[in-house]
Motif scaffolding. Structure first.
Motif, PDB file in Angstrom:
ATOM      1  N   ARG A 404      34.265  30.530  32.954  1.00 49.33           N
ATOM      2  CA  ARG A 404      33.598  31.477  32.743  1.00 49.33           C
ATOM      3  C   ARG A 404      33.660  32.078  34.305  1.00 49.33           C
ATOM      4  N   VAL A 405      33.000  33.403  34.366  1.00 46.24           N
ATOM      5  CA  VAL A 405      32.752  34.201  35.660  1.00 46.24           C
ATOM      6  C   VAL A 405      31.525  34.649  35.637  1.00 46.24           C
ATOM      7  N   GLU A 406      30.860  34.600  36.730  1.00 49.19           N
ATOM      8  CA  GLU A 406      29.511  35.378  36.881  1.00 49.19           C
ATOM      9  C   GLU A 406      29.447  36.174  38.268  1.00 49.19           C
ATOM     10  N   SER A 407      29.024  37.388  38.280  1.00 53.12           N
ATOM     11  CA  SER A 407      28.541  38.082  39.536  1.00 53.12           C
ATOM     12  C   SER A 407      27.516  37.726  40.163  1.00 53.12           C
ATOM     13  N   ASP A 408      27.025  38.272  41.135  1.00 51.63           N
ATOM     14  CA  ASP A 408      25.728  37.963  42.075  1.00 51.63           C
ATOM     15  C   ASP A 408      24.463  38.215  41.197  1.00 51.63           C
ATOM     16  N   SER A 409      24.592  38.837  40.107  1.00 56.02           N
ATOM     17  CA  SER A 409      23.359  39.134  39.462  1.00 56.02           C
ATOM     18  C   SER A 409      23.323  38.107  38.169  1.00 56.02           C
ATOM     19  N   GLY A 410      24.235  37.487  38.042  1.00 53.54           N
ATOM     20  CA  GLY A 410      24.395  36.591  36.863  1.00 53.54           C
ATOM     21  C   GLY A 410      25.705  36.541  36.047  1.00 53.54           C
ATOM     22  N   PRO A 411      25.604  36.095  34.812  1.00 54.24           N
ATOM     23  CA  PRO A 411      27.100  36.191  33.845  1.00 54.24           C
ATOM     24  C   PRO A 411      27.395  37.599  33.752  1.00 54.24           C
ATOM     25  N   LEU A 412      28.682  37.905  33.596  1.00 55.25           N
ATOM     26  CA  LEU A 412      29.295  39.229  33.464  1.00 55.25           C
ATOM     27  C   LEU A 412      28.718  39.650  32.063  1.00 55.25           C
ATOM     28  N   VAL A 413      28.571  40.980  32.087  1.00 51.08           N
ATOM     29  CA  VAL A 413      28.072  41.460  30.899  1.00 51.08           C
ATOM     30  C   VAL A 413      29.232  42.213  30.230  1.00 51.08           C
ATOM     31  N   PRO A 414      29.380  41.898  29.025  1.00 56.87           N
ATOM     32  CA  PRO A 414      30.954  42.512  28.306  1.00 56.87           C
ATOM     33  C   PRO A 414      31.264  43.953  28.445  1.00 56.87           C
ATOM     34  N   GLY A 415      30.101  44.672  27.996  1.00 55.49           N
ATOM     35  CA  GLY A 415      30.398  46.222  28.012  1.00 55.49           C
ATOM     36  C   GLY A 415      29.763  46.846  29.109  1.00 55.49           C
ATOM     37  N   HIS A 416      29.459  46.184  30.359  1.00 61.57           N
ATOM     38  CA  HIS A 416      28.997  46.660  31.615  1.00 61.57           C
ATOM     39  C   HIS A 416      30.435  46.943  32.390  1.00 61.57           C
ATOM     40  N   THR A 417      30.208  48.365  32.980  1.00 61.00           N
ATOM     41  CA  THR A 417      31.610  48.631  34.027  1.00 61.00           C
ATOM     42  C   THR A 417      31.187  48.066  35.524  1.00 61.00           C
ATOM     43  N   TYR A 418      32.174  47.643  36.003  1.00 58.16           N
ATOM     44  CA  TYR A 418      32.336  46.705  37.070  1.00 58.16           C
ATOM     45  C   TYR A 418      33.350  47.559  38.091  1.00 58.16           C
ATOM     46  N   ARG A 419      32.933  47.708  39.414  1.00 65.65           N
ATOM     47  CA  ARG A 419      33.602  48.339  40.356  1.00 65.65           C
ATOM     48  C   ARG A 419      34.334  47.404  41.202  1.00 65.65           C
ATOM     49  N   LEU A 420      35.526  47.533  41.418  1.00 67.92           N
ATOM     50  CA  LEU A 420      36.261  46.284  41.981  1.00 67.92           C
ATOM     51  C   LEU A 420      37.089  47.124  43.106  1.00 67.92           C
ATOM     52  N   ALA A 421      37.391  46.139  44.153  1.00 69.96           N
ATOM     53  CA  ALA A 421      38.213  46.678  45.191  1.00 69.96           C
ATOM     54  C   ALA A 421      39.397  45.460  45.285  1.00 69.96           C
ATOM     55  N   VAL A 422      40.589  46.023  45.346  1.00 69.50           N
ATOM     56  CA  VAL A 422      41.786  45.108  45.286  1.00 69.50           C
ATOM     57  C   VAL A 422      42.984  45.578  46.055  1.00 69.50           C
ATOM     58  N   PRO A 423      43.791  44.834  46.637  1.00 64.72           N
ATOM     59  CA  PRO A 423      45.220  45.217  47.165  1.00 64.72           C
ATOM     60  C   PRO A 423      45.892  46.090  46.209  1.00 64.72           C
ATOM     61  N   ASP A 424      46.694  47.011  46.344  1.00 62.12           N
ATOM     62  CA  ASP A 424      47.694  47.421  45.382  1.00 62.12           C
ATOM     63  C   ASP A 424      48.639  46.709  45.009  1.00 62.12           C
ATOM     64  N   SER A 425      49.074  45.552  45.857  1.00 65.26           N
ATOM     65  CA  SER A 425      49.902  44.398  45.315  1.00 65.26           C
ATOM     66  C   SER A 425      49.526  43.605  44.179  1.00 65.26           C
ATOM     67  N   LEU A 426      48.015  43.729  43.899  1.00 65.46           N
ATOM     68  CA  LEU A 426      47.343  43.035  42.610  1.00 65.46           C
ATOM     69  C   LEU A 426      47.608  43.708  41.660  1.00 65.46           C
ATOM     70  N   VAL A 427      47.787  44.998  41.602  1.00 62.78           N
ATOM     71  CA  VAL A 427      47.755  45.898  40.409  1.00 62.78           C
ATOM     72  C   VAL A 427      49.484  46.344  39.968  1.00 62.78           C
ATOM     73  N   GLY A 428      50.277  45.781  40.824  1.00 63.36           N
ATOM     74  CA  GLY A 428      51.709  46.415  40.539  1.00 63.36           C
ATOM     75  C   GLY A 428      52.202  45.930  39.379  1.00 63.36           C
ATOM     76  N   GLY A 429      53.268  46.601  38.549  1.00 60.63           N
ATOM     77  CA  GLY A 429      53.905  45.864  37.637  1.00 60.63           C
ATOM     78  C   GLY A 429      53.140  46.304  36.337  1.00 60.63           C
ATOM     79  N   ARG A 430      54.130  46.550  35.251  1.00 60.33           N
ATOM     80  CA  ARG A 430      53.459  47.158  33.953  1.00 60.33           C
ATOM     81  C   ARG A 430      52.718  45.857  33.260  1.00 60.33           C
ATOM     82  N   GLU A 431      53.326  44.592  33.394  1.00 57.93           N
ATOM     83  CA  GLU A 431      52.536  43.434  32.674  1.00 57.93           C
ATOM     84  C   GLU A 431      51.368  42.857  33.510  1.00 57.93           C
ATOM     85  N   ASN A 432      51.007  43.371  34.493  1.00 64.00           N
ATOM     86  CA  ASN A 432      49.898  43.164  35.483  1.00 64.00           C
ATOM     87  C   ASN A 432      48.577  43.108  34.561  1.00 64.00           C
TER      88      ASN A 432
END
Length: 463
Positions: A404-432
């Motif tokens: 399971r995964v939790e945020s700082d405020s508790g368990p992830l809420v399925p329909g809630h929108t979360y904002r992330l920061a990631v390197p572009d290398s982590l979102v490369g490729g069609r199957e990512n």
């Protein structure tokens, strides 16, 4: 000598070939031997010593292995190619990490045509600043040169879409270049073939490709497994000297009556400064870039009280720090980074720009991602939790699998929108999994190393 020579009167021309210099400009002390070796100043001296009619060609990948290369994004390498001068050069696959505008600036700084026969923009238009072919002269002979970039030797002759470019089918573009060169009066046809450094091209690949391209006399490739020349139908296939540690010297024997190539002698020449010397003019060109690079890399960024080692076995303090930096800088709910993103850790003490380049040598940018909670949990499972570092999230694993995964405020809420920061290398490729699950994403156009540097500077102000 290789092959059987003709009985008719013969001529000889020499082609020097290099590739995958990747930002290596100057001679270095050679491990296990005395004296310096490598670099463009030694190559220039070797080239000037050649008495036969000659040409020099380069097969690209100009900046990806050194901080100095990344800093100039290929400009320093092109300046060295100009100084030799080379007759033709071709960008490699790694050079296509440059934007079209950056590649255009390189082409405009080049004294020689930059060749890319099967390279298109994403608009399906040929880049006006590149050439599909050119004809050079050596010993009174007209030598036609063109180039191909091979993305996948195991799956050849298919279009490939890259972030800023399209690679068209090899055979179609090669046939067009061959016709143009023959119509222009070329007596010899030379193909420069750059292979994806992450893949290997077998001899069967070359034989299959050349069976569809009659009329080529010589293929020069940066494929490292080509240790010595071989025949594929009419054509010879030979390797270039790689990483500026060596240069290939190809001596072509021609039939005087027809101009046709009848034989090939090939040698991979180690660029020994002791044996060949270093050309003063080239040393001056290199010194200018070394001076500006040294000044840039010695700039102070901040201070680090405790070391941040690269780590191992699923733990990386350097990656953890970078994840926290991205989250703070982007002001997002969380940040994710691959443990392999940092190339080196940080020692305690003063942090310089050079330390940032050593730890983050690639030009990875920070990307903003919006994603729903349930999609985020599935994406994290697909990213292999043991291979990432997170900030603003807690990953609970069981037997190595994500439970399971939790945020700082508790368990992830399925329909809630979360904002992330990631390197572009982590979102490369069609199957990512992260890219395919995101609601939207946007590139910040800020390099990860700059963001990490921002964190160090903030720490410095707080001392």
């Amino acid at each position: 000598m290789l092959g059987a020579g003709a009985c008719a009167k013969k001529e000889e021309i020499v082609i020097f070939a290099t590739g995958r210099s990747q930002g290596r400009l100057w001679a270095e002390e050679a491990p296990g031997s005395s004296g310096k070796a490598g670099g463009f100043a030694v190559f220039k001296s070797l080239y000037d010593l050649e008495k036969r009619p000659k040409l020099a060609v380069d097969i690209g990948n100009w900046f990806s292995a050194t901080p100095d290369g990344w800093l100039t994004r290929g400009r320093s390498t092109l300046a060295c190619l100009n100084e030799v001068p080379y007759a033709a050069a071709a960008p490699g696959l790694e050079d296509l990490s440059l934007t079209p505008r950056e590649l255009q600036k390189l082409a405009e700084s080049s004294a020689m045509p930059l060749l890319a026969s099967n390279l298109y923009l994403k608009t399906n238009k040929k880049p006006a600043f590149l050439h599909s072919s050119r004809i050079a002269e050596a010993g009174g002979r007209r030598v036609g040169i063109f180039s191909l970039i091979i993305f996948s030797p195991s799956s050849p002759n298919k279009p490939k879409y890259l972030p800023s470019y399209k690679l068209e089918k090899e055979t179609y573009e090669a046939q067009r270049a061959i016709k143009t060169l023959r119509d222009g009066g070329a007596q010899l046809l030379v193909m420069l073939l750059s292979v994806n450094p992450k893949e290997k091209a077998s001899q069967n690949f070359f034989r299959d490709l050349l069976s569809k391209l009659p009329g080529i006399d010589l293929v020069i490739t940066d494929e490292p497994s080509v240790k010595k020349p071989f025949r594929a139908g009419r054509a010879w296939v030979a390797g270039a000297g790689l990483e500026l540690a060596s240069a290939a010297r190809l001596e072509l024997t021609l039939d005087s009556a027809t101009g046709r190539m009848t034989d090939l002698s090939w040698k991979n020449v180690r660029l020994s400064a002791r044996e060949y010397g270093e050309a003063p003019g080239m040393l001056k060109v290199i010194a200018g870039y070394r001076k500006s690079a040294a000044a840039h890399f010695s700039k102070r960024v901040g201070f680090l009280n405790s070391a941040l080692p690269l780590g191992g076995h699923g733990v990386s303090p350097a990656a953890d720090f970078a994840a926290d930096c991205m989250r703070r800088w982007a002001r997002t709910d969380a940040a994710i980074i691959g443990l392999k993103e940092p190339a080196a850790g940080f020692s305690s003490g003063t942090i310089l720009v050079g330390n940032l380049y050593a730890s983050f040598p690639l030009d990875s940018s920070v990307v903003f991602v919006k994603i729903r909670g349930d999609d985020l949990e599935r994406a994290l499972a697909g990213l292999q939790p043991g291979g990432i570092s997170v900030s603003g999230l807690r990953l609970f694993l069981k037997d190595g699998a994500l439970e399971r995964v939790e945020s700082d405020s508790g368990p992830l809420v399925p329909g809630h929108t979360y904002r992330l920061a990631v390197p572009d290398s982590l979102v490369g490729g069609r199957e990512n999994p992260l890219l395919s699950s995101a609601m939207e994403f946007a590139n910040s156009r800020r390099y990860l190393r700059e963001v990490v540097g921002w964190c160090f500077s903030r720490q410095d102000k707080g001392r």
